[in-house]
Design a protein around this motif. Sequence first.
Motif, PDB file in Angstrom:
ATOM      1  N   ALA A  52     -26.813  -6.629  21.990  1.00  0.00           N
ATOM      2  CA  ALA A  52     -27.053  -5.783  21.027  1.00  0.00           C
ATOM      3  C   ALA A  52     -26.827  -4.229  21.282  1.00  0.00           C
ATOM      4  O   ALA A  52     -25.881  -3.366  21.097  1.00  0.00           O
ATOM      5  CB  ALA A  52     -27.625  -6.185  19.171  1.00  0.00           C
ATOM      6  N   ASP A  53     -27.942  -4.261  22.021  1.00  0.00           N
ATOM      7  CA  ASP A  53     -27.775  -2.774  23.007  1.00  0.00           C
ATOM      8  C   ASP A  53     -26.491  -2.344  23.484  1.00  0.00           C
ATOM      9  O   ASP A  53     -26.371  -1.410  23.826  1.00  0.00           O
ATOM     10  CB  ASP A  53     -28.990  -2.993  23.930  1.00  0.00           C
ATOM     11  CG  ASP A  53     -30.660  -2.708  22.777  1.00  0.00           C
ATOM     12  OD1 ASP A  53     -30.466  -2.592  21.489  1.00  0.00           O
ATOM     13  OD2 ASP A  53     -31.535  -3.021  23.867  1.00  0.00           O
ATOM     14  N   VAL A  54     -26.221  -3.780  24.478  1.00  0.00           N
ATOM     15  CA  VAL A  54     -25.199  -3.847  25.001  1.00  0.00           C
ATOM     16  C   VAL A  54     -23.471  -3.074  24.286  1.00  0.00           C
ATOM     17  O   VAL A  54     -23.019  -2.273  24.376  1.00  0.00           O
ATOM     18  CB  VAL A  54     -24.590  -4.958  25.597  1.00  0.00           C
ATOM     19  CG1 VAL A  54     -23.182  -5.154  26.565  1.00  0.00           C
ATOM     20  CG2 VAL A  54     -25.617  -5.292  27.208  1.00  0.00           C
ATOM     21  N   LYS A  55     -23.648  -3.719  23.188  1.00  0.00           N
ATOM     22  CA  LYS A  55     -22.507  -3.157  21.762  1.00  0.00           C
ATOM     23  C   LYS A  55     -22.785  -2.390  21.918  1.00  0.00           C
ATOM     24  O   LYS A  55     -21.528  -0.838  21.690  1.00  0.00           O
ATOM     25  CB  LYS A  55     -22.065  -4.712  20.942  1.00  0.00           C
ATOM     26  CG  LYS A  55     -21.603  -4.009  19.998  1.00  0.00           C
ATOM     27  CD  LYS A  55     -21.372  -4.944  18.998  1.00  0.00           C
ATOM     28  CE  LYS A  55     -20.148  -4.647  17.772  1.00  0.00           C
ATOM     29  NZ  LYS A  55     -20.600  -5.404  16.545  1.00  0.00           N
ATOM     30  N   VAL A  56     -23.720  -1.094  21.153  1.00  0.00           N
ATOM     31  CA  VAL A  56     -23.975  -0.282  20.952  1.00  0.00           C
ATOM     32  C   VAL A  56     -23.967   0.663  22.344  1.00  0.00           C
ATOM     33  O   VAL A  56     -22.925   2.194  21.828  1.00  0.00           O
ATOM     34  CB  VAL A  56     -25.527   0.033  20.487  1.00  0.00           C
ATOM     35  CG1 VAL A  56     -25.707   1.975  20.048  1.00  0.00           C
ATOM     36  CG2 VAL A  56     -25.654  -0.622  18.923  1.00  0.00           C
ATOM     37  N   GLU A  60     -20.410   3.601  22.321  1.00  0.00           N
ATOM     38  CA  GLU A  60     -21.056   4.918  22.812  1.00  0.00           C
ATOM     39  C   GLU A  60     -20.722   6.194  23.755  1.00  0.00           C
ATOM     40  O   GLU A  60     -19.482   6.623  23.183  1.00  0.00           O
ATOM     41  CB  GLU A  60     -22.735   5.409  23.297  1.00  0.00           C
ATOM     42  CG  GLU A  60     -23.383   6.931  22.831  1.00  0.00           C
ATOM     43  CD  GLU A  60     -22.340   7.675  21.898  1.00  0.00           C
ATOM     44  OE1 GLU A  60     -23.037   9.177  21.845  1.00  0.00           O
ATOM     45  OE2 GLU A  60     -22.756   7.036  20.788  1.00  0.00           O
ATOM     46  N   GLU A  61     -20.233   4.572  24.674  1.00  0.00           N
ATOM     47  CA  GLU A  61     -19.190   5.578  25.465  1.00  0.00           C
ATOM     48  C   GLU A  61     -17.909   5.499  25.418  1.00  0.00           C
ATOM     49  O   GLU A  61     -16.979   6.191  26.069  1.00  0.00           O
ATOM     50  CB  GLU A  61     -19.421   4.223  26.328  1.00  0.00           C
ATOM     51  CG  GLU A  61     -20.797   4.046  27.707  1.00  0.00           C
ATOM     52  CD  GLU A  61     -20.776   2.835  28.641  1.00  0.00           C
ATOM     53  OE1 GLU A  61     -19.485   1.752  28.954  1.00  0.00           O
ATOM     54  OE2 GLU A  61     -21.448   2.415  29.639  1.00  0.00           O
ATOM     55  N   GLN A  62     -17.130   4.466  24.612  1.00  0.00           N
ATOM     56  CA  GLN A  62     -16.322   5.079  23.808  1.00  0.00           C
ATOM     57  C   GLN A  62     -15.871   6.056  23.309  1.00  0.00           C
ATOM     58  O   GLN A  62     -14.668   6.939  23.887  1.00  0.00           O
ATOM     59  CB  GLN A  62     -15.553   3.952  23.034  1.00  0.00           C
ATOM     60  CG  GLN A  62     -14.021   3.745  22.597  1.00  0.00           C
ATOM     61  CD  GLN A  62     -12.472   3.806  24.128  1.00  0.00           C
ATOM     62  OE1 GLN A  62     -12.953   2.682  24.982  1.00  0.00           O
ATOM     63  NE2 GLN A  62     -12.326   5.189  23.918  1.00  0.00           N
ATOM     64  N   ARG A  63     -16.511   6.402  22.332  1.00  0.00           N
ATOM     65  CA  ARG A  63     -16.631   7.701  21.693  1.00  0.00           C
ATOM     66  C   ARG A  63     -17.051   8.815  22.382  1.00  0.00           C
ATOM     67  O   ARG A  63     -16.396   9.779  22.347  1.00  0.00           O
ATOM     68  CB  ARG A  63     -18.178   7.644  20.822  1.00  0.00           C
ATOM     69  CG  ARG A  63     -18.313   8.723  19.605  1.00  0.00           C
ATOM     70  CD  ARG A  63     -18.677   9.051  19.128  1.00  0.00           C
ATOM     71  NE  ARG A  63     -20.203   9.398  19.304  1.00  0.00           N
ATOM     72  CZ  ARG A  63     -20.654  10.396  20.179  1.00  0.00           C
ATOM     73  NH1 ARG A  63     -20.134  11.123  19.789  1.00  0.00           N
ATOM     74  NH2 ARG A  63     -21.613  10.746  21.238  1.00  0.00           N
ATOM     75  N   LEU A  64     -17.815   8.664  23.286  1.00  0.00           N
ATOM     76  CA  LEU A  64     -17.737  10.249  24.526  1.00  0.00           C
ATOM     77  C   LEU A  64     -16.752  10.067  25.568  1.00  0.00           C
ATOM     78  O   LEU A  64     -16.094  11.071  25.328  1.00  0.00           O
ATOM     79  CB  LEU A  64     -19.190   9.979  24.882  1.00  0.00           C
ATOM     80  CG  LEU A  64     -20.414   9.701  24.402  1.00  0.00           C
ATOM     81  CD1 LEU A  64     -21.739   9.277  25.318  1.00  0.00           C
ATOM     82  CD2 LEU A  64     -20.560  11.122  24.211  1.00  0.00           C
ATOM     83  N   ALA A  65     -15.676   8.857  25.824  1.00  0.00           N
ATOM     84  CA  ALA A  65     -14.371   8.956  26.778  1.00  0.00           C
ATOM     85  C   ALA A  65     -13.407   9.656  25.629  1.00  0.00           C
ATOM     86  O   ALA A  65     -12.786  10.231  26.278  1.00  0.00           O
ATOM     87  CB  ALA A  65     -14.810   7.830  26.770  1.00  0.00           C
TER      88      ALA A  65
END
Length: 158
Positions: A52-56, A60-65
Amino acid sequence: MKLYELAQNYAQLMELAEEMESDAIVDTLEALQDEIEEKAENIAKLIRNLEADVKVIKEEEQRLADRRRSIESKIVRLKAYLQEQLEVAGLQKVKRPTITVAIQSNPPSVEIADEKLIPSEFMIPQYKVDRKSILERLKNGEIIPGAKLVQGRGVRIR
C-alpha cells in the motif's frame, strides 16, 4: 522465536515424528504449526502494508512528475515569450541590478527531416532480445541456444 527458527524446528520434529509415534511430538508439531501460521499471517499483513505504501508513493511520484512537466512547459513558454518580446523591441540584452537577460545563439544541432534518407553509415544498430517469442518457442519444445525455460515460485497473498 523467529519464523526461520520455527520452520527449522518444525522440519526437524517432522523427521522425528516419522520415526516414532508420540502424542507429545504431535502436540508440539501442532503448537509449532500454529506459531508458524501466526508469524506468516503477521508477515503477510506487513507485506500488504508495504505494498500500500508503494502504491501511494508511485501515485505521488506520478503527481510530482506531472507537476514538473507542467512547470517545465511553462518555463519553455515564458522563455519563448520573453525572447519574442525582446526581439520585437530590438533588445539583445537587459541588465538589471539583480539579473541579466540576453538573447544568444545556441550551439548547432541536427534536425532530421526524413530518417529514411539518412545513409546507413550514420545508423546505430539497436539489438533487443524478443523474450516473448523465445518464451513461446521454448514452451513449444524448441531448443534455443543461450536461453532456457525456468519456472519460479513465489508467495501470493490474497
